[in-house]
Design a protein around this motif. Sequence first.
Motif, PDB file in Angstrom:
ATOM      1  N   THR A   1     110.186 164.954  21.231  1.00  0.00           N
ATOM      2  CA  THR A   1     109.078 165.314  20.397  1.00  0.00           C
ATOM      3  C   THR A   1     108.824 164.580  19.318  1.00  0.00           C
ATOM      4  OG1 THR A   1     110.139 167.286  20.995  1.00  0.00           O
ATOM      5  CG2 THR A   1     108.579 167.518  19.045  1.00  0.00           C
ATOM      6  N   ILE A   2     107.317 164.608  19.031  1.00  0.00           N
ATOM      7  CA  ILE A   2     107.001 163.660  17.648  1.00  0.00           C
ATOM      8  C   ILE A   2     106.301 164.743  16.657  1.00  0.00           C
ATOM      9  CG2 ILE A   2     105.115 162.063  16.954  1.00  0.00           C
ATOM     10  CD1 ILE A   2     105.622 160.709  19.840  1.00  0.00           C
ATOM     11  N   ILE A   3     106.468 164.437  15.514  1.00  0.00           N
ATOM     12  CA  ILE A   3     105.793 165.232  14.417  1.00  0.00           C
ATOM     13  C   ILE A   3     105.135 164.194  13.653  1.00  0.00           C
ATOM     14  CG2 ILE A   3     105.822 166.583  12.393  1.00  0.00           C
ATOM     15  CD1 ILE A   3     108.671 168.042  13.287  1.00  0.00           C
ATOM     16  N   SER A   4     103.645 164.322  13.383  1.00  0.00           N
ATOM     17  CA  SER A   4     102.904 163.097  12.916  1.00  0.00           C
ATOM     18  C   SER A   4     102.366 163.992  11.573  1.00  0.00           C
ATOM     19  CB  SER A   4     101.802 162.921  13.925  1.00  0.00           C
ATOM     20  OG  SER A   4     100.699 161.961  13.160  1.00  0.00           O
ATOM     21  N   ILE A   5     102.899 163.352  10.478  1.00  0.00           N
ATOM     22  CA  ILE A   5     102.475 163.864   9.297  1.00  0.00           C
ATOM     23  C   ILE A   5     101.336 162.992   8.651  1.00  0.00           C
ATOM     24  CG2 ILE A   5     103.150 164.527   6.693  1.00  0.00           C
ATOM     25  CD1 ILE A   5     105.939 164.768   8.079  1.00  0.00           C
ATOM     26  N   GLY A   6     100.135 163.414   8.395  1.00  0.00           N
ATOM     27  CA  GLY A   6      99.122 162.721   7.716  1.00  0.00           C
ATOM     28  C   GLY A   6      98.029 163.666   7.245  1.00  0.00           C
ATOM     29  N   ILE A   7      96.819 163.216   6.656  1.00  0.00           N
ATOM     30  CA  ILE A   7      95.827 164.078   6.525  1.00  0.00           C
ATOM     31  C   ILE A   7      94.393 163.145   6.312  1.00  0.00           C
ATOM     32  CG2 ILE A   7      95.899 163.946   3.788  1.00  0.00           C
ATOM     33  CD1 ILE A   7      95.232 166.947   3.858  1.00  0.00           C
ATOM     34  N   GLY A   8      93.411 163.940   6.510  1.00  0.00           N
ATOM     35  CA  GLY A   8      92.122 163.306   6.547  1.00  0.00           C
ATOM     36  C   GLY A   8      92.129 161.997   7.474  1.00  0.00           C
ATOM     37  N   GLY A   9      91.613 161.006   7.290  1.00  0.00           N
ATOM     38  CA  GLY A   9      91.681 159.731   8.347  1.00  0.00           C
ATOM     39  C   GLY A   9      93.025 159.679   9.043  1.00  0.00           C
ATOM     40  N   SER A  10      94.173 159.899   8.297  1.00  0.00           N
ATOM     41  CA  SER A  10      95.470 159.884   8.626  1.00  0.00           C
ATOM     42  C   SER A  10      95.892 160.981   9.742  1.00  0.00           C
ATOM     43  CB  SER A  10      96.462 159.421   7.753  1.00  0.00           C
ATOM     44  OG  SER A  10      95.892 158.181   6.937  1.00  0.00           O
ATOM     45  N   ASP A  11      94.939 161.770   9.994  1.00  0.00           N
ATOM     46  CA  ASP A  11      95.281 163.061  10.740  1.00  0.00           C
ATOM     47  C   ASP A  11      93.985 163.520  11.809  1.00  0.00           C
ATOM     48  OD1 ASP A  11      96.503 165.564  11.377  1.00  0.00           O
ATOM     49  OD2 ASP A  11      94.788 166.333  10.623  1.00  0.00           O
ATOM     50  N   LEU A  12      93.028 163.422  11.301  1.00  0.00           N
ATOM     51  CA  LEU A  12      91.800 164.061  12.260  1.00  0.00           C
ATOM     52  C   LEU A  12      91.605 163.125  13.578  1.00  0.00           C
ATOM     53  CD1 LEU A  12      89.411 165.037   9.324  1.00  0.00           C
ATOM     54  CD2 LEU A  12      90.514 166.510  10.701  1.00  0.00           C
TER      55      LEU A  12
ATOM     56  N   GLU B   1      99.876 165.667  -0.219  1.00  0.00           N
ATOM     57  CA  GLU B   1     100.174 166.562   0.542  1.00  0.00           C
ATOM     58  C   GLU B   1     100.802 165.839   1.678  1.00  0.00           C
ATOM     59  OE1 GLU B   1      97.436 165.924  -0.432  1.00  0.00           O
ATOM     60  OE2 GLU B   1      95.721 167.422  -0.087  1.00  0.00           O
ATOM     61  N   THR B   2     100.647 164.470   2.169  1.00  0.00           N
ATOM     62  CA  THR B   2     101.628 163.889   3.008  1.00  0.00           C
ATOM     63  C   THR B   2     103.121 163.760   2.576  1.00  0.00           C
ATOM     64  OG1 THR B   2      99.605 163.068   3.906  1.00  0.00           O
ATOM     65  CG2 THR B   2     101.650 161.727   4.494  1.00  0.00           C
ATOM     66  N   LEU B   3     103.025 163.186   1.654  1.00  0.00           N
ATOM     67  CA  LEU B   3     104.563 162.844   0.726  1.00  0.00           C
ATOM     68  C   LEU B   3     105.325 163.970   0.853  1.00  0.00           C
ATOM     69  CD1 LEU B   3     103.560 159.873  -1.801  1.00  0.00           C
ATOM     70  CD2 LEU B   3     104.288 160.065   0.612  1.00  0.00           C
ATOM     71  N   ALA B   4     104.570 165.172   0.258  1.00  0.00           N
ATOM     72  CA  ALA B   4     105.531 166.300   0.142  1.00  0.00           C
ATOM     73  C   ALA B   4     105.707 166.898   1.321  1.00  0.00           C
ATOM     74  CB  ALA B   4     104.499 167.549  -0.589  1.00  0.00           C
TER      75      ALA B   4
END
Length: 530
Positions: free
Chosen positions: A147-158, A214-217
Amino acid sequence: MSSNPTKNKIWLDLQSKAKEIKKTPIRDLFTQDDKRFDNMTIQLDDFFFDYSKHHITQDILDSLATLTRDQGLEKARQAMFDGAVINPTEDRSVLHTALRRPASDEVTVKGTNVIPLIHETLKRIKELSTQIKDKKYLGVTGKPIDTIISIGIGGSDLGPRMVYQALSNKPSDVITPCHFVSNIDGDDILTAMSQSDPETTLVIVISKTFTTQETLANAVIAQNWLKEKLPNHNDVMDRHFMAVSSNGNNVEKFGINKDNFFPMWEWVNGRFSLWSAVGLPLALSLGYKAFEELLSGAYEMDKHFLEAPLEKNIPVLMALVGIWNRNFMGSSQHAVLPYSQRLKHFPAYLQQLEMESNGKDIDLDGQQITDYKTGPTLFGVIGTNGQHSFYQLLHQGSDIIPCDFIASIKPDNNLNTSHETLLSHMLAQGQAMMQGRQDNKVEEPYRHFHGNRPSTTILVTELNASTLGKLIALYEHKTFVQGIIWNINSFDQHGVELGKELSTKLASNDLSNTDSSTKGLFSIVHNGLK
Ligand code: F6P
């Protein structure tokens, strides 16, 4: 080079042409020219682009192409591909295109050929994805990662989130399921963790800056979860935690092993970054081959964008009809309507790509833009769902909203009848918007459709990694071309900063220079309603 486009005489000519063309509805342009469909469509292998349903003529397109040439598109395009600094406010090159180039190419940034760096990283991604696929990458208790959990937001997620949804349609497409976590709202990470077994989960933290709150939290929450659930193992971070970033120092400070760090570079802009190690979750969950095919599909579109004459160039034409609709026909919105469940996240992905790039009112000379409009609001959902929601407004609303219809000719399932129905709906919508219905204006005016509502249709033979790569690269290049015409820097994002600063100030209870509405709301969110 690029300058205020309204100073070009062509701009004035185009304004007159807009007044003139408004006298002839789009449907009449079809009656006047039985070759319109042939002339206003382009095929690039398994990719088909139809721009014939726009309120435009070849003469107008030619003028727009001349304007674009005068704005220096050809020079700017070469500069981008060659690694010149085209993002002046951040003093950066913009090289997402380098990420899909073959190992034998050369692209130099500040004296260094970056292609070997890119291919070294791709090699590491491939090795890791093979280990995971072969069940040889083990967690601290000796069980293979599944299983993978990918944590990121904006361009690091969408981007990764959108591609994962598009290419993980059948169970056989997925090697390792991936959860994408972006929001600071705890419900997001809690859901992912509740569906994952810490013994077999790999967490990938993606952040170009590695400073995003958000990502670091969320990364800290995931780190604590792993450590708590896997006590007595000193190597939890080494086996279960990876990072993708251009800020190696912060990654190290966070406690992530150097061997688990995948670089991206300052010359890769966040919203254009899914081709870099930001796509690591994709390579691990869908397999390296799929990731490689995505890159090569995008590379095909890059070559077309570089080589095809502007008049036959799909990204350029898409940009030109967009400029026409926005600046001469007065459309302030643009709808993207994929008739594909698998492209569910595509509009959200494009919102960042286009609106963070071209939602700007300061030009490249630092001047406030007052005499023309820049990026429109982009929105959209999948068809047919949207038909039962906001299409009423698309057909009869007081704004004209140009639409992009996107579909795959072949389904990725054996429900051929459903797919045929899906495609009939899409074609019918484009037809209805353009033709309208004029037969009953007097007796039942509410059933009257003006029509004359423009749309683009994009078809791919099948939606796979390669055609998806082409589709994404098409919108990337369209965004770039429009930025050149509007004389703006499409590659910075200073507009997101003020909100971040004020939130930090409020988080430290600093209410100085705060208006009474925000103060009142601050009090309510802290103390509740009376
Ligand atoms: O706040 C906007 C933004 O900077 C985007 O441009 C970027 O894609 C996103 O935040 C995430 O940034 P990072 O990858 O540095 O965490």
